[in-house]
Design an enzyme around this catalytic site. Sequence first.
Site, PDB file in Angstrom:
ATOM      1  N   GLY A  18     -56.025 -87.146 -66.305  1.00 49.11           N
ATOM      2  CA  GLY A  18     -56.667 -86.836 -65.028  1.00 49.11           C
ATOM      3  C   GLY A  18     -56.146 -87.674 -63.881  1.00 49.11           C
ATOM      4  O   GLY A  18     -55.084 -88.284 -63.970  1.00 49.11           O
ATOM      5  N   GLU A  22     -48.667 -84.911 -58.312  1.00 48.00           N
ATOM      6  CA  GLU A  22     -47.622 -83.869 -58.330  1.00 48.00           C
ATOM      7  C   GLU A  22     -46.909 -83.792 -59.689  1.00 48.00           C
ATOM      8  O   GLU A  22     -46.444 -82.723 -60.090  1.00 48.00           O
ATOM      9  CB  GLU A  22     -46.590 -84.135 -57.221  1.00 48.00           C
ATOM     10  CG  GLU A  22     -47.117 -83.879 -55.818  1.00 48.00           C
ATOM     11  CD  GLU A  22     -47.537 -82.427 -55.595  1.00 48.00           C
ATOM     12  OE1 GLU A  22     -46.902 -81.518 -56.166  1.00 48.00           O
ATOM     13  OE2 GLU A  22     -48.525 -82.206 -54.871  1.00 48.00           O
ATOM     14  N   HIS A  24     -48.241 -84.222 -62.710  1.00 50.67           N
ATOM     15  CA  HIS A  24     -49.069 -83.381 -63.571  1.00 50.67           C
ATOM     16  C   HIS A  24     -48.949 -81.911 -63.158  1.00 50.67           C
ATOM     17  O   HIS A  24     -48.805 -81.024 -63.989  1.00 50.67           O
ATOM     18  CB  HIS A  24     -50.542 -83.773 -63.453  1.00 50.67           C
ATOM     19  CG  HIS A  24     -50.871 -85.159 -63.923  1.00 50.67           C
ATOM     20  ND1 HIS A  24     -51.400 -86.116 -63.087  1.00 50.67           N
ATOM     21  CD2 HIS A  24     -50.766 -85.748 -65.137  1.00 50.67           C
ATOM     22  CE1 HIS A  24     -51.619 -87.223 -63.769  1.00 50.67           C
ATOM     23  NE2 HIS A  24     -51.238 -87.043 -65.009  1.00 50.67           N
ATOM     24  N   GLN A  52     -56.029 -95.540 -76.597  1.00 46.46           N
ATOM     25  CA  GLN A  52     -54.665 -95.926 -76.255  1.00 46.46           C
ATOM     26  C   GLN A  52     -54.599 -97.098 -75.274  1.00 46.46           C
ATOM     27  O   GLN A  52     -53.519 -97.467 -74.828  1.00 46.46           O
ATOM     28  CB  GLN A  52     -53.877 -94.720 -75.726  1.00 46.46           C
ATOM     29  CG  GLN A  52     -54.310 -94.200 -74.372  1.00 46.46           C
ATOM     30  CD  GLN A  52     -53.615 -92.890 -74.040  1.00 46.46           C
ATOM     31  OE1 GLN A  52     -53.901 -91.847 -74.633  1.00 46.46           O
ATOM     32  NE2 GLN A  52     -52.691 -92.921 -73.088  1.00 46.46           N
ATOM     33  N   GLY A 138     -44.490 -84.774 -70.003  1.00 48.86           N
ATOM     34  CA  GLY A 138     -43.535 -85.211 -68.990  1.00 48.86           C
ATOM     35  C   GLY A 138     -42.521 -86.215 -69.539  1.00 48.86           C
ATOM     36  O   GLY A 138     -42.854 -87.048 -70.377  1.00 48.86           O
ATOM     37  N   ASP A 141     -42.915 -90.219 -69.511  1.00 48.48           N
ATOM     38  CA  ASP A 141     -43.318 -91.001 -70.683  1.00 48.48           C
ATOM     39  C   ASP A 141     -42.385 -90.617 -71.828  1.00 48.48           C
ATOM     40  O   ASP A 141     -42.770 -89.924 -72.771  1.00 48.48           O
ATOM     41  CB  ASP A 141     -44.776 -90.704 -71.034  1.00 48.48           C
ATOM     42  CG  ASP A 141     -45.712 -91.135 -69.919  1.00 48.48           C
ATOM     43  OD1 ASP A 141     -46.238 -92.244 -69.972  1.00 48.48           O
ATOM     44  OD2 ASP A 141     -45.886 -90.349 -68.958  1.00 48.48           O
ATOM     45  N   SER A 177     -50.711 -91.920 -61.893  1.00 52.59           N
ATOM     46  CA  SER A 177     -52.109 -92.103 -61.484  1.00 52.59           C
ATOM     47  C   SER A 177     -52.341 -93.551 -61.074  1.00 52.59           C
ATOM     48  O   SER A 177     -53.194 -93.847 -60.233  1.00 52.59           O
ATOM     49  CB  SER A 177     -53.050 -91.737 -62.632  1.00 52.59           C
ATOM     50  OG  SER A 177     -52.783 -90.439 -63.088  1.00 52.59           O
TER      51      SER A 177
END
Length: 283
Positions: A18, A22, A24, A52, A138, A141, A177
């Site tokens: 969340g 852009e 995401h 995590q 993505g 990561d 984020s």
Amino acid sequence: MAEVRRSGATIVLVPTMGSLHEGHLSLFEIAGKVRSDRNLFVVGSIFVNPLQFGPGGDYDIYPRNLRRDVELLSGRSCDAVFAPSVKEMYGAGGETQVVVNRLSEPLCGAHRPGHFEGVLTVVAKLFLIVQPDIAVFGQKDAQQALIIKRMIDDLGFPVELLLGPTVRSSDGLAESSRNTFLSPEQRSIALGLYRALQAVRDSLIEGERSVVALEDVGRRVLVDSGLDRIDYFEIRKLPELVHPEEARGHLLVATSAFVGRTRLIDNLVLQVDGESVIEAALF
Ligand code: AMP
């Protein structure tokens, strides 16, 4: 989801924590284009996964903004948002974890014990809940994507993994984020991450092939930019993430460093053959 599945739709999952940006949104765009006909059902998951985050990590302060996220997704290729509570995801359990050996050890794995086990466990659960045909992640990561791909292959999840390229803001900073934590001054320091990656690419283009020398170039740019708390700046060979002496073939140049208390990551994937140095996809 059972009903959606019965309708014959191709189910696409975009897992996120969340606080959407852009980067995401580009994954949702990819999700919406996997089939040209309209028989597609895209699920976005939004879950800040406590498993995590290590002790002393930023779980408690991680940005959360579900209302805004849902608003952002409502005009896009997203048919459902799955935003479970921690209790809904883990209940009283949480004793079973998914582990991928070796690939989890270097880079982020060396600095965030238990991180990838947490990621894999939640992704496995999301796969079992949503039962997607396709999942989109993505390249930002990169190690995470490699490890998830390995889990899919090893455990035989019937899920195809698609990867989106790293989306950057116009100054080069990879969207994250966590960028919301940065003051304007810290943000300009954070630009050092991409600058360091580019400096290594430039050195490769100039002919340098020594990994020690190239990593030194990258680390120096980080320090000169004001990033003095570096977790790692490393060149690794793909797909196994071994640490080579010579920078040739399919390479991941990856870095993580702190700006203040904010830990940022970035990477470049390069294909180096002879004199040629080009940006490449992770897989
Ligand atoms: P996160 O919410 O940080 O867990 O990220 C959710 C997904 O978005 C992961 O697959 C990330 O790799 C991907 N992602 C995060 N930042 C970016 C970016 N700047 N560009 C492309 N994908 C991203």
